[in-house]
Design an enzyme around this catalytic site. Structure first.
Site, PDB file in Angstrom:
ATOM      1  N   SER A 194       0.763  -1.273  -0.008  1.00 34.49           N
ATOM      2  CA  SER A 194      -0.046   0.138   0.089  1.00 34.49           C
ATOM      3  C   SER A 194       0.793   1.209   0.062  1.00 34.49           C
ATOM      4  CB  SER A 194      -0.852  -0.032   1.406  1.00 34.49           C
ATOM      5  OG  SER A 194      -0.215   0.070   2.441  1.00 34.49           O
ATOM      6  N   CYS A 220       1.521  -6.391   1.698  1.00 33.79           N
ATOM      7  CA  CYS A 220       0.683  -5.830   2.586  1.00 33.79           C
ATOM      8  C   CYS A 220      -0.099  -6.783   3.359  1.00 33.79           C
ATOM      9  CB  CYS A 220      -0.222  -4.599   1.992  1.00 33.79           C
ATOM     10  SG  CYS A 220      -1.544  -4.000   2.878  1.00 33.79           S
ATOM     11  N   GLU A 234       6.032   6.242   7.283  1.00 34.35           N
ATOM     12  CA  GLU A 234       6.093   7.005   6.194  1.00 34.35           C
ATOM     13  C   GLU A 234       6.650   8.279   6.421  1.00 34.35           C
ATOM     14  OE1 GLU A 234       4.184   6.447   3.059  1.00 34.35           O
ATOM     15  OE2 GLU A 234       3.802   4.356   3.774  1.00 34.35           O
ATOM     16  N   CYS A 278       2.284  -5.693   9.930  1.00 29.89           N
ATOM     17  CA  CYS A 278       2.059  -4.752   9.028  1.00 29.89           C
ATOM     18  C   CYS A 278       3.734  -4.449   8.398  1.00 29.89           C
ATOM     19  CB  CYS A 278       1.667  -3.398   9.529  1.00 29.89           C
ATOM     20  SG  CYS A 278       1.572  -1.768   8.448  1.00 29.89           S
ATOM     21  N   HIS A 310       5.125  -1.586   7.415  1.00 31.23           N
ATOM     22  CA  HIS A 310       5.902  -0.751   8.115  1.00 31.23           C
ATOM     23  C   HIS A 310       6.520  -0.943   9.198  1.00 31.23           C
ATOM     24  CE1 HIS A 310       2.978   0.934   5.133  1.00 31.23           C
ATOM     25  NE2 HIS A 310       3.615   2.338   5.325  1.00 31.23           N
TER      26      HIS A 310
END
Length: 247
Positions: free
Chosen positions: A8, A70, A150, A180, A182
């Site tokens: 994503s 993702c 991010e 996740c 991230h």
């Protein structure tokens, strides 16, 4: 072998890093839907729609395999993507569960799954871990970590405040599943918070081990060619990739 990696946003670079360093592939095409990140706050139908659009994006590259980095996309769209493709497609949830099985000695050890709201609500990790016999599973939505990554915030007071907010009343787990893409960029801070006895399950490392078993991959001497694409600000994605992947 030429593969695609879809996420994503930039978080999937944590999975890409593991795949790239494993040296199993000739070419890797990464696509981040940076214009619409995060997926974790969106409804199921929207997530599926975005994932099908990503699948269409990859078709022109004639890839041999697609990795859905993702976790939210893996939870909601993997089966539908497979129905619409003629290549192997793998998500990170099965890999994460397998990695957890290998990391823990007892089915009674405490597991904490942290992920986006949508991934937690899907119940996919909880269901699959329960099916494997694990009895102490806690799942927690920690969506604030996504925009932090991010923005390149991997440590410091802001992150410490968020971790305290989420984890203050949580028992220290034996395994922490970073559900996740991230979150692996926060591994050092998370490890410092929970301590060295907590095993961290990283989607990137997990999917590499999973693919080794499923696809019988062969080690290659040369590094894969990398190509980066994004639905918004691809140069920013490339700049982040150079830093995170040490290119």
């Amino acid at each position: 072998m030429k593969i695609g990696v879809f996420d994503s946003g930039v978080g999937g670079l944590s999975v890409l890093k593991s795949l790239y360093e494993a040296n199993f592939f000739d070419e890797i095409i990464y696509y981040g839907d940076t214009a619409r990140v995060p997926y974790g706050v969106k409804d199921k139908d929207t997530i599926i729609k975005f994932c099908l659009e990503a699948l269409d994006f990859f078709k022109k590259f004639q890839i041999d395999m697609l990795i859905i980095a993702c976790n939210t996309a893996s939870a909601y769209a993997l089966d539908i993507l497979r129905q619409n493709a003629n290549i192997p497609i793998y998500g990170v949830i099965d890999a994460g569960v397998e990695a957890t099985k290998k990391a823990l000695k007892s089915k009674d050890e405490k597991i904490l799954v942290i992920a986006t709201k949508a991934t937690i609500q899907s119940q996919e990790y909880q269901k699959r871990l329960s099916e494997q016999g694990f009895t102490q599973i806690k799942a927690l939505a920690t969506g604030l970590f996504v925009p932090m990554v991010e923005e390149g915030i991997f440590e410091g007071e802001f992150l410490q405040s968020a971790m305290k907010y989420y984890f203050e009343k949580v028992q220290t787990p034996d395994a922490l599943i970073l559900a996740c893409t991230h979150f692996p960029f926060l591994m050092k801070s998370l490890s410092d918070y929970f301590g060295q006895n907590t095993k961290l399950i990283h989607s990137g490392d997990a999917i590499v081990d999973f693919l080794k078993e499923k696809e019988k991959l062969i080690y290659k001497k040369d590094k894969a060619l990398l190509h980066f694409y994004a639905s918004s600000d691809v140069q920013s994605l490339k700049n982040t990739a150079k830093i995170w992947l040490n290119l």
